[in-house]
Design a protein around this motif. Sequence first.
Motif, PDB file in Angstrom:
ATOM      1  N   TYR A 335       0.840  -1.191   0.000  1.00  0.00           N
ATOM      2  CA  TYR A 335       0.000   0.000   0.000  1.00  0.00           C
ATOM      3  C   TYR A 335       0.880   1.248   0.000  1.00  0.00           C
ATOM      4  O   TYR A 335       1.495   1.592   1.013  1.00  0.00           O
ATOM      5  CB  TYR A 335      -0.909   0.015   1.225  1.00  0.00           C
ATOM      6  CG  TYR A 335      -1.928  -1.103   1.279  1.00  0.00           C
ATOM      7  CD1 TYR A 335      -3.226  -0.915   0.826  1.00  0.00           C
ATOM      8  CD2 TYR A 335      -1.594  -2.361   1.802  1.00  0.00           C
ATOM      9  CE1 TYR A 335      -4.180  -1.928   0.886  1.00  0.00           C
ATOM     10  CE2 TYR A 335      -2.536  -3.391   1.867  1.00  0.00           C
ATOM     11  CZ  TYR A 335      -3.820  -3.172   1.402  1.00  0.00           C
ATOM     12  OH  TYR A 335      -4.754  -4.178   1.469  1.00  0.00           O
ATOM     13  N   VAL A 336       0.948   1.926  -1.145  1.00  0.00           N
ATOM     14  CA  VAL A 336       1.675   3.194  -1.260  1.00  0.00           C
ATOM     15  C   VAL A 336       0.711   4.320  -0.909  1.00  0.00           C
ATOM     16  O   VAL A 336      -0.402   4.378  -1.446  1.00  0.00           O
ATOM     17  CB  VAL A 336       2.228   3.390  -2.687  1.00  0.00           C
ATOM     18  CG1 VAL A 336       2.911   4.749  -2.817  1.00  0.00           C
ATOM     19  CG2 VAL A 336       3.200   2.267  -3.037  1.00  0.00           C
ATOM     20  N   SER A 337       1.123   5.215  -0.010  1.00  0.00           N
ATOM     21  CA  SER A 337       0.225   6.307   0.373  1.00  0.00           C
ATOM     22  C   SER A 337       0.253   7.400  -0.691  1.00  0.00           C
ATOM     23  O   SER A 337       1.311   7.752  -1.215  1.00  0.00           O
ATOM     24  CB  SER A 337       0.630   6.884   1.729  1.00  0.00           C
ATOM     25  OG  SER A 337       1.802   7.665   1.627  1.00  0.00           O
ATOM     26  N   VAL A 338      -0.926   7.924  -1.021  1.00  0.00           N
ATOM     27  CA  VAL A 338      -1.037   9.017  -1.998  1.00  0.00           C
ATOM     28  C   VAL A 338      -2.051  10.027  -1.472  1.00  0.00           C
ATOM     29  O   VAL A 338      -2.906   9.696  -0.645  1.00  0.00           O
ATOM     30  CB  VAL A 338      -1.490   8.498  -3.392  1.00  0.00           C
ATOM     31  CG1 VAL A 338      -0.435   7.591  -4.014  1.00  0.00           C
ATOM     32  CG2 VAL A 338      -2.820   7.763  -3.290  1.00  0.00           C
ATOM     33  N   PRO A 339      -1.978  11.272  -1.948  1.00  0.00           N
ATOM     34  CA  PRO A 339      -2.916  12.278  -1.444  1.00  0.00           C
ATOM     35  C   PRO A 339      -4.347  11.974  -1.830  1.00  0.00           C
ATOM     36  O   PRO A 339      -4.635  11.270  -2.784  1.00  0.00           O
ATOM     37  CB  PRO A 339      -2.424  13.569  -2.095  1.00  0.00           C
ATOM     38  CG  PRO A 339      -0.999  13.327  -2.396  1.00  0.00           C
ATOM     39  CD  PRO A 339      -0.919  11.873  -2.762  1.00  0.00           C
ATOM     40  N   ASN A 385       9.028   5.403  -0.741  1.00  0.00           N
ATOM     41  CA  ASN A 385      10.155   5.853  -1.563  1.00  0.00           C
ATOM     42  C   ASN A 385       9.893   5.619  -3.042  1.00  0.00           C
ATOM     43  O   ASN A 385      10.596   6.166  -3.900  1.00  0.00           O
ATOM     44  CB  ASN A 385      11.439   5.131  -1.150  1.00  0.00           C
ATOM     45  CG  ASN A 385      11.983   5.620   0.183  1.00  0.00           C
ATOM     46  OD1 ASN A 385      11.665   6.724   0.621  1.00  0.00           O
ATOM     47  ND2 ASN A 385      12.799   4.797   0.837  1.00  0.00           N
ATOM     48  N   ALA A 386       8.885   4.801  -3.342  1.00  0.00           N
ATOM     49  CA  ALA A 386       8.526   4.566  -4.738  1.00  0.00           C
ATOM     50  C   ALA A 386       7.877   5.790  -5.363  1.00  0.00           C
ATOM     51  O   ALA A 386       7.764   5.879  -6.593  1.00  0.00           O
ATOM     52  CB  ALA A 386       7.586   3.369  -4.837  1.00  0.00           C
ATOM     53  N   ILE A 387       7.438   6.754  -4.535  1.00  0.00           N
ATOM     54  CA  ILE A 387       6.864   7.998  -5.060  1.00  0.00           C
ATOM     55  C   ILE A 387       8.014   8.907  -5.483  1.00  0.00           C
ATOM     56  O   ILE A 387       8.745   9.438  -4.646  1.00  0.00           O
ATOM     57  CB  ILE A 387       5.996   8.705  -4.002  1.00  0.00           C
ATOM     58  CG1 ILE A 387       4.876   7.778  -3.522  1.00  0.00           C
ATOM     59  CG2 ILE A 387       5.411   9.995  -4.565  1.00  0.00           C
ATOM     60  CD1 ILE A 387       4.096   8.317  -2.340  1.00  0.00           C
TER      61      ILE A 387
END
Length: 645
Positions: A335-339, A385-387
């Motif tokens: 789960y990558v956090s995004v706005p 860090n993938a962002i």
Amino acid sequence: MSDKREVNPETVGMGRRRFINTAALAGLTVGVAACNDKPASAPAAAASGPVAAPAAAHSGAANSTHLKPGELDTYYGLWSGGHNGDMRVLGLPSGREIHRIPCFVPDALVGWGITNESKQVMGTKPDGSLRYNVADTHHTHASYKDGNYDGRYAWINDKINARVARIRLDYFVCDKITDLPNVQGFHGIFPDKADPVDPAINYTTRVFCGGEFAIPLPNNGKDVDSPEKYRSLFSCVDAESMEVRWQVLIDGNCDLVASSYDGKLAATNQYNVEGGVHYEDMMSAERDACAFFNIARIEEAVKAGKFKTYGDSKVPVVDGTHEANKDPKTALVAYVSVPKNPHGVNASPDGKYFICAGKLSPTCSVIELSKVLDWFDGKSEKLDNAIVAEVEVGLGPLHTAFDGRGNAYTTLFLDSQMVKWNIEAAIKFHAGDKNSKYVVDRLDVQYQPGHVNASQSETKAADGKYLAVGCKFSKDRFLPVGPLHPENEQLIDISGEKMVLLADHPVRGEPHDFIIFKRDLVRPKQVYSHDDFPLAIKDAKESGVFRNGKKVTVKLTSQAPAFSLREFKLKKGDQVTLILTNLDKVEDLTHGIAIPKYNVQFVVNPLQTASVDFVADKPGVFWIYCTNFCHALHLEMRTRMIVEA
């Protein structure tokens, strides 16, 4: 406005910003305020880009969409039909609607939902009636080979009833429909582009489906007052058999779906990680997520028996929740956090990035897929860090398309704009180079754009020629036709540095997503084969009435300008199966059949066979006639059905 009609100055001809402030913003005030403490204007970073003039910037631009008589379009477009439950086929750049492919709901033109063959595809209740008569198609995508469309299949979802339909692109017809178990609000859909393990399988074998609405599992009336127990499922459907292979239980919901070019990852953006059941709760968190699914690991877990099932479904369900996926080296889901409340995830043509658009945040997030794989391999301590870029592009970013030249095109719902921005420049800006001008161009559209796609956009062959944008409100763009206005789909030339608006096209609501591909990628057949139909009547001499007690089979052929039987007799109460084969082999020579008072009407294309069942419960003479003009003697093309009392 130039005409003399009486108009309401408060609603017609309203400026873009004023419209936003009165109508579009009303339901989103809380969310926008929470995501951005700046005044409600274009972000500073994004404002550095130039603003293109609306309408046609070149005098000859619109003319490029008007084809000469007999000239063919260079692209096909496959559009969702929205509440009509079908798929539209457009030619581009003309925007001409060529065909509608019925899928989930009956269609009187061709007899979809009337013939036995179509009812078998659609699904019926034990009494033979259709299971559903409504649908809501949203997203459509096509099968891949070597990273480009291969012209085999397209798929489309039904959000209401959690169904996915497959379209054969050799005949442009729906041939299979699958119900997803344990799912409500089936929204996003995307096929894979390659196998996650075997590089020799460089074509589509799976279709990924996102369940949007979290529900109790099983949904049997228990736990309805315990929202913390609600869950969503991410599903995988076999592209050939159309059987559901597996599902993944997740925290939060699924919205839209994307897949990587190497087949290793699929993803869904999540706008309700809070698990809220009221809209205020669904936008309380400052960041939501983009969930990444490790396909090879999921299928290993299924093979190893590490799954459960729910209710009557036998589909294996693996655990993709946060709690069960803490160790990157064994995790099935990341789960990558995004706005805030993202509304879309799209794969760039170079295969490097997924773009998540923020909706209630003015940002787009660029996620580098190799860095997600690094986390799964234990090479990266922090998944976020993938962002590699998180940049402001404007108010209400929703969906993103690509031109194959490194540029992304994102719809700005609240700004009523298309914004063109450069991905690598955005990455540099995010890394600290504040002189990097990532916004390249802006174009006002009319009004409130939702979905967007460009020619070959999410393929390795993205060519950056045309872009289409679906605007949810048409307002003053077309003649008024009462309270229900059409929507407005606009065609834009993106071949140059500046976007140029070419055309407006009114469409009946409510279409959603679409794809655009070169016409040479698909070569539809113009005539069916008898071998496609087990009931085919290959010679008019095989026609006749065949009785087995009360069960009667009527075999009939059509060949302009006559049916093979001039008349036939039935008895009241007969249970009739009527089989019709079109023996004409000429392209475009379609026949139809209609039986007055018996609710029967359908078409048969060249060499096609179709059948219907009905009870001969009304005595009398009934003129069966051909419904599709086929010959100078078309009106004389009739046969008498005589039902004896």
